[in-house]
Design a protein around this motif. Structure first.
Motif, PDB file in Angstrom:
ATOM      1  N   GLU A 244       1.677  13.261  -8.674  1.00  0.00           N
ATOM      2  CA  GLU A 244      -0.042  14.637  -9.057  1.00  0.00           C
ATOM      3  C   GLU A 244      -0.686  13.817  -9.808  1.00  0.00           C
ATOM      4  N   LEU A 245      -1.782  14.029  -9.239  1.00  0.00           N
ATOM      5  CA  LEU A 245      -3.128  12.840 -10.451  1.00  0.00           C
ATOM      6  C   LEU A 245      -3.921  13.553 -10.732  1.00  0.00           C
ATOM      7  N   LYS A 246      -4.789  13.409 -12.578  1.00  0.00           N
ATOM      8  CA  LYS A 246      -5.500  14.058 -12.788  1.00  0.00           C
ATOM      9  C   LYS A 246      -6.962  13.534 -13.672  1.00  0.00           C
ATOM     10  N   LEU A 247      -8.003  13.434 -12.877  1.00  0.00           N
ATOM     11  CA  LEU A 247      -8.763  12.190 -14.090  1.00  0.00           C
ATOM     12  C   LEU A 247      -9.725  13.919 -14.372  1.00  0.00           C
ATOM     13  N   GLU A 248     -10.896  12.870 -15.569  1.00  0.00           N
ATOM     14  CA  GLU A 248     -12.483  13.671 -15.808  1.00  0.00           C
ATOM     15  C   GLU A 248     -13.048  13.664 -15.247  1.00  0.00           C
ATOM     16  N   GLU A 249     -13.837  13.303 -14.341  1.00  0.00           N
ATOM     17  CA  GLU A 249     -14.227  12.356 -13.291  1.00  0.00           C
ATOM     18  C   GLU A 249     -13.810  12.352 -11.809  1.00  0.00           C
ATOM     19  N   ASP A 250     -15.325  11.825 -10.992  1.00  0.00           N
ATOM     20  CA  ASP A 250     -14.277  12.186  -9.440  1.00  0.00           C
ATOM     21  C   ASP A 250     -14.155   9.960  -9.382  1.00  0.00           C
ATOM     22  N   ILE A 251     -13.340  10.045  -9.094  1.00  0.00           N
ATOM     23  CA  ILE A 251     -13.188   7.986  -8.269  1.00  0.00           C
ATOM     24  C   ILE A 251     -13.087   7.986  -6.804  1.00  0.00           C
ATOM     25  N   VAL A 252     -13.000   6.956  -7.126  1.00  0.00           N
ATOM     26  CA  VAL A 252     -12.748   6.728  -5.574  1.00  0.00           C
ATOM     27  C   VAL A 252     -11.066   6.406  -5.286  1.00  0.00           C
ATOM     28  N   PHE A 253     -10.551   6.655  -3.711  1.00  0.00           N
ATOM     29  CA  PHE A 253      -9.228   6.463  -3.903  1.00  0.00           C
ATOM     30  C   PHE A 253      -8.996   5.390  -3.105  1.00  0.00           C
ATOM     31  N   ASN A 254      -8.606   4.508  -2.706  1.00  0.00           N
ATOM     32  CA  ASN A 254      -8.734   3.686  -1.222  1.00  0.00           C
ATOM     33  C   ASN A 254      -7.459   4.490  -0.601  1.00  0.00           C
ATOM     34  N   VAL A 255      -7.776   4.770   0.354  1.00  0.00           N
ATOM     35  CA  VAL A 255      -6.550   4.568   1.149  1.00  0.00           C
ATOM     36  C   VAL A 255      -6.335   4.287   2.473  1.00  0.00           C
ATOM     37  N   ASP A 256      -5.911   2.817   2.144  1.00  0.00           N
ATOM     38  CA  ASP A 256      -5.470   2.755   3.940  1.00  0.00           C
ATOM     39  C   ASP A 256      -7.276   1.891   4.048  1.00  0.00           C
ATOM     40  N   GLY A 257      -8.339   0.947   3.426  1.00  0.00           N
ATOM     41  CA  GLY A 257      -8.947   0.906   3.433  1.00  0.00           C
ATOM     42  C   GLY A 257     -10.066   2.538   3.904  1.00  0.00           C
ATOM     43  N   GLU A 258      -9.733   2.848   3.906  1.00  0.00           N
ATOM     44  CA  GLU A 258     -10.924   4.585   3.679  1.00  0.00           C
ATOM     45  C   GLU A 258     -11.118   5.035   2.489  1.00  0.00           C
ATOM     46  N   LYS A 259     -12.293   5.546   1.871  1.00  0.00           N
ATOM     47  CA  LYS A 259     -12.379   6.314   0.802  1.00  0.00           C
ATOM     48  C   LYS A 259     -12.243   7.565   0.829  1.00  0.00           C
ATOM     49  N   LEU A 260     -11.555   7.388  -0.448  1.00  0.00           N
ATOM     50  CA  LEU A 260     -11.682   8.899  -0.606  1.00  0.00           C
ATOM     51  C   LEU A 260     -11.848   9.559  -2.421  1.00  0.00           C
ATOM     52  N   ILE A 261     -13.047  10.461  -1.996  1.00  0.00           N
ATOM     53  CA  ILE A 261     -13.383  10.849  -3.722  1.00  0.00           C
ATOM     54  C   ILE A 261     -13.004  12.240  -4.091  1.00  0.00           C
ATOM     55  N   ASP A 262     -12.433  11.531  -5.645  1.00  0.00           N
ATOM     56  CA  ASP A 262     -12.306  13.673  -6.162  1.00  0.00           C
ATOM     57  C   ASP A 262     -11.515  13.035  -7.556  1.00  0.00           C
ATOM     58  N   ASN A 263     -11.391  14.257  -8.058  1.00  0.00           N
ATOM     59  CA  ASN A 263     -10.631  13.604  -9.337  1.00  0.00           C
ATOM     60  C   ASN A 263      -9.194  14.241 -10.006  1.00  0.00           C
ATOM     61  N   GLU A 264      -9.247  15.045  -8.977  1.00  0.00           N
ATOM     62  CA  GLU A 264      -6.624  15.314  -8.681  1.00  0.00           C
ATOM     63  C   GLU A 264      -6.403  14.833  -7.107  1.00  0.00           C
ATOM     64  N   PHE A 265      -5.361  14.893  -6.872  1.00  0.00           N
ATOM     65  CA  PHE A 265      -4.847  14.435  -6.410  1.00  0.00           C
ATOM     66  C   PHE A 265      -3.229  14.556  -6.240  1.00  0.00           C
ATOM     67  N   ILE A 266      -2.732  14.911  -4.879  1.00  0.00           N
ATOM     68  CA  ILE A 266      -1.072  15.296  -4.480  1.00  0.00           C
ATOM     69  C   ILE A 266      -0.857  13.729  -3.766  1.00  0.00           C
ATOM     70  N   ILE A 267      -0.379  13.180  -3.823  1.00  0.00           N
ATOM     71  CA  ILE A 267       0.536  12.014  -3.250  1.00  0.00           C
ATOM     72  C   ILE A 267       2.151  13.203  -2.669  1.00  0.00           C
ATOM     73  N   ASP A 268       2.178  12.873  -1.555  1.00  0.00           N
ATOM     74  CA  ASP A 268       3.666  13.138  -0.650  1.00  0.00           C
ATOM     75  C   ASP A 268       3.730  11.894   0.508  1.00  0.00           C
ATOM     76  N   ILE A 269       5.372  11.969   0.267  1.00  0.00           N
ATOM     77  CA  ILE A 269       5.563  10.764   1.519  1.00  0.00           C
ATOM     78  C   ILE A 269       6.496  12.372   2.494  1.00  0.00           C
ATOM     79  N   ILE A 270       6.038  11.764   3.793  1.00  0.00           N
ATOM     80  CA  ILE A 270       6.465  12.663   5.014  1.00  0.00           C
ATOM     81  C   ILE A 270       7.777  11.559   5.493  1.00  0.00           C
TER      82      ILE A 270
END
Length: 297
Positions: A244-270
């Motif tokens: 789980e990731l939390k930031l004070e501002e929105d950032i760009v997360f690069n996800v397999d070449g696609e852009k996801l913009i947020d300030n909180e991210f929950i990441i799991d493996i399936i």
């Protein structure tokens, strides 16, 4: 079983023009039942996959990592098998896929918020290098030098951010240069971020590089290119199935070449979420035996 080739005509500066005749010739010669479908402004890869959601086919993504990411979102949960014809500018996911055993492979996928990924999700200077490519593609810089140019451009523009990280193995807060969550091994046009990643082990490899003097960032990226960054000072590695990731501002997360913009991210493996079909001989026939750095090395 039918082969469905989903082609992005905008990827790879027109590589599809050479690839399509090869698909037609080889599939006819080998008696493979096939369809060729084209992504358009009105018809996305997701839209095309929905037409086959109740079938069992081998769905080939013909394009780059962004094309593959788009198609992946709708393949998950179906009986379709995913294949890749590398026809983009980076083709990083294929660099990992082609190391799988030949034939069908049941593999893990990651999930960032509501976005699935096969390869790497990242933020930091490495992600910004990838994101800044979009700006530089419109210039006269040769395609072979785009990533190097983006490294230099990003070096001057980069600003450090603080991030809170929570996992089932460790929790901490720090400013970062690189944060990469890896299921696969390569990104950024061949940077070997995670040399020992295993797409079947049910775990994500996390690489965290602390804030560092800018003068040390380019040497780090050069080491990263060859997979020599592991174990270096300020570079930390750990493995987990949840982060789980939390930031004070929105950032760009690069996800397999696609852009996801947020300030909180929950990441799991399936674990064992989809089947991938790896047939390197067939792929090499389709791309005309091309073995340049931007395709299958």
């Amino acid at each position: 079983m039918k082969y469905i080739f989903i082609i992005n005509t905008l990827a790879g500066k027109g590589k599809y023009k050479r690839i399509v005749p090869n698909i037609e010739n080889i599939c006819s010669k080998e008696n493979i039942e096939y369809e060729i479908r084209y992504i358009t402004e009105k018809l996305s890869g997701k839209d095309i996959i929905k037409e086959y959601k109740n079938e069992e086919n081998i769905i080939y993504s013909v394009g780059g990592d962004g094309t593959l990411s788009n198609i992946l979102q709708e393949i998950v949960g179906t009986k379709n098998i995913l294949g890749v014809i590398p026809a983009g500018s980076g083709n990083d996911t294929y660099r990992t896929i082609k190391k799988l055993p030949q034939g069908e492979n049941l593999v893990d996928i990651g999930k960032v918020n509501n976005i699935y990924f096969i390869n790497v999700a990242c933020t930091g200077i490495d992600a910004e290098v990838g994101n800044n490519l979009d700006k530089l593609r419109k210039t006269k810089i040769p395609s072979s030098q785009l990533y190097n140019a983006s490294i230099i451009y990003t070096f001057f523009k980069f600003k450090f951010k603080k991030i809170k990280i929570k996992t089932n193995v460790k929790n901490f807060e720090d400013s970062y240069t690189i944060l990469s969550i890896c299921n696969g091994g390569f990104y950024g046009g061949g940077f070997n971020i995670s040399p020992k990643s295993d797409m079947t082990d049910g775990l994500l490899e996390i690489y965290f590089a602390e804030k560092m003097p800018k003068i040390k960032m380019i040497p780090l990226l050069l080491k990263l290119k060859k997979g020599k960054h592991v174990g270096k000072k300020r570079v930390h590695k750990f493995r987990t199935n949840h982060i789980e990731l939390k930031l004070e501002e929105d950032i760009v997360f690069n996800v397999d070449g696609e852009k996801l913009i947020d300030n909180e991210f929950i990441i799991d493996i399936i674990p064992k979420a989809i089947k991938i079909y790896n047939n390197e001989e067939f792929v090499n026939k389709i791309i005309g035996g091309e073995k340049n750095e931007n395709s299958i090395n």
